[in-house]
Design an enzyme around this catalytic site. Structure first.
Site, mmCIF file in Angstrom:
data_model
loop_
_atom_site.group_PDB
_atom_site.id
_atom_site.type_symbol
_atom_site.label_atom_id
_atom_site.label_comp_id
_atom_site.label_asym_id
_atom_site.label_seq_id
_atom_site.Cartn_x
_atom_site.Cartn_y
_atom_site.Cartn_z
ATOM 1 N N HIS A 53 0.907 -1.207 0.199
ATOM 2 C CA HIS A 53 0.198 0.156 0.045
ATOM 3 C C HIS A 53 1.353 1.335 0.634
ATOM 4 C CE1 HIS A 53 -3.387 2.330 0.211
ATOM 5 N NE2 HIS A 53 -4.813 1.046 1.324
ATOM 6 N N ASP A 90 -9.252 -3.467 -20.292
ATOM 7 C CA ASP A 90 -9.910 -4.861 -21.414
ATOM 8 C C ASP A 90 -8.246 -4.845 -21.938
ATOM 9 O OD1 ASP A 90 -10.609 -6.006 -23.641
ATOM 10 O OD2 ASP A 90 -12.076 -4.539 -24.233
#
Length: 452
Positions: free
Chosen positions: A163, A396
């Site tokens: 993180h 995508d």
């Protein structure tokens, strides 16, 4: 689930740099130094012919590797390491010439449709889809990736990331940029390229206070905050029967929760956002599902984005973490276990969101600092990972959008996930991971108010 590792590649940026890159952690980065890595997996369904081994290894995998190399030129930090040398007052992100990112390639004969579904599934079955991220006391990797083929069904991409190098927005930008590059062969125009931590303007002294808080975040080593070693995670074994589920909440169900809050609250001008009512509903169902001692301490948190709340604001192209925990810790379970638990939580969260417009970093930090220092053993904790503003389905790579995404780190980090729905018609998608007994109770309570 049986998994066969085919190879572990080391992917380097397409454009090499001989100059070392050293980035000191900012105040915001340091807050997440002791949090276990964020883990996500993206599932892509293919036709039987397009997901054969021949097509995958001759076409799909090379495109993924080639585009990853191209995009790493702009996300060079992902190839580096987190370092904390004995002479340094705080950790740094360090990238040296020749540094690479680990990409594991694997196969499994598991049922893709079931594993990638939204219904109840054993947590253990999905764990092999996530790569390891080696972290030691003075050094650690920051990102690792794994691509797993389900022959004649599809594939998935698993990510494990520390993180300190990214938050939700930076992760979203990386995923979209990699996907765009793979699909179109070109680099997106706008990328997070600002690494200069001096653009993060916080009050003097806060970084040192954050460093002094680190020992409180490592339960097994209170005396030694100077370590990158992470606290132990909750072990998951078969007898625990930990399950996970993804729940889609429609705009109509969100309106039901908002109307319920209006009806039950005596206060006007509540901030009834999708985020507030969803978090409130999940939290109260979690507390009730745990049952137990009504006087036990509880603590819940969300991460607020401070990019536009600093003076001056952080550039939109900033590469790093810029969120701070909003902490609610002065409560007992009984305040959320009754019929008024939902509206109590709504009012707490509503006040918090409204205060964000004027509340500075320092006052927010002080609450988190006190909550962390005074947290008692046995406290029930819940943190929301993400928000309804984060979209994980616009990735995508050239074979269609993912049919499903999972945040795999929610169980061990006492979290639930929240993101935009795949269908884009509003509402929200949440991910829950609990032991079976708690899960059964949680779902019963959850659907009681919004329907199936």
């Amino acid at each position: 689930m049986a998994l066969k590792v085919i190879k572990i590649s080391r992917v380097s940026p397409a454009t090499a740099s001989v100059d070392p890159l050293i980035v000191p952690l900012s105040f915001f980065d340091l807050q997440w130094l002791k949090l276990n890595p964020t883990e996500q997996v993206f599932f892509y369904k293919l036709t039987e012919s397009s997901s054969s081994r021949d097509v995958f290894y001759s076409s799909i995998l090379p495109k993924l590797e080639r585009s990853l190399s191209l995009i790493l030129t702009h996300f060079r930090l992902f190839t580096g390491h987190l370092k904390w040398d004995s002479q340094d007052p705080k950790p740094h992100l360090v990238v040296l010439s020749g540094d690479t990112l680990s990409l594991t390639v694997a196969e499994t004969d598991a049922d893709f449709s079931r594993i990638s579904g939204r219904g109840l599934r054993p947590e253990l079955e999905l764990r092999p889809l996530i790569p390891e991220l080696p972290i030691y006391s003075d050094s650690g990797a920051v990102v690792s990736l794994q691509v797993t083929l389900f022959p004649k069904q599809g594939f998935c991409i698993g990510t494990t990331a520390h993180h300190v190098v990214l938050d939700g927005k930076t992760a979203e930008k990386f995923n979209k940029a990699w996907a765009h590059t793979c699909k179109h062969g070109t680099i997106p125009k706008i990328l997070p390229t600002v690494l200069d931590r001096s653009v993060v303007n916080v009050p003097a002294g806060l970084e040192q206070k954050m460093l002094e808080l680190l020992p409180y975040l490592t339960e097994d080593d209170k005396e030694n905050g100077r370590t990158l070693k992470l606290p132990p995670v909750k072990e998951i074994n078969a007898k625990d029967n930990v399950l996970r589920i993804t729940i889609e909440i429609s705009p109509e169900n969100i309106e039901k929760l908002k109307e319920r809050a209006k009806k039950e609250s005596t206060r006007a001008e509540l901030h009834l956002s999708t985020f507030v009512v969803t978090f409130a509903h999940v939290w109260t169902c979690m507390v009730k599902a745990r049952s137990g001692d009504p006087n036990r301490p509880v603590r819940f948190m969300y991460a607020a984005d401070f990019r536009n709340r600093l003076e001056p604001p952080v550039p939109v192209t900033y590469f790093g973490t810029c969120v701070l925990a909003m902490d609610f810790y002065k409560y007992k379970a009984k305040e959320f276990m009754g019929e008024d638990g939902f509206v109590n939580t709504v009012e707490i969260l509503s006040d918090s969101v409204k205060r964000l417009a004027s509340q500075g970093v320092e006052s927010t930090w002080k609450v988190y600092e006190e909550g962390t220092k005074t947290m008692k053993w046995g406290t029930q904790l819940l943190v929301v990972n993400g928000s309804n503003q984060i979209g994980m389905y616009e990735t995508d790579f050239g074979w269609g959008r993912p049919i499903h995404t999972e945040t795999m780190s929610i169980y061990k980090n006492d979290e639930f996930s929240m993101s935009k729905r795949r269908d884009g018609i509003g509402g929200v998608e949440i991910g829950i991971s609990l032991k079976k007994l708690e899960m059964d109770t949680f779902l019963s309570l959850f659907y009681k108010w919004i329907g199936n």
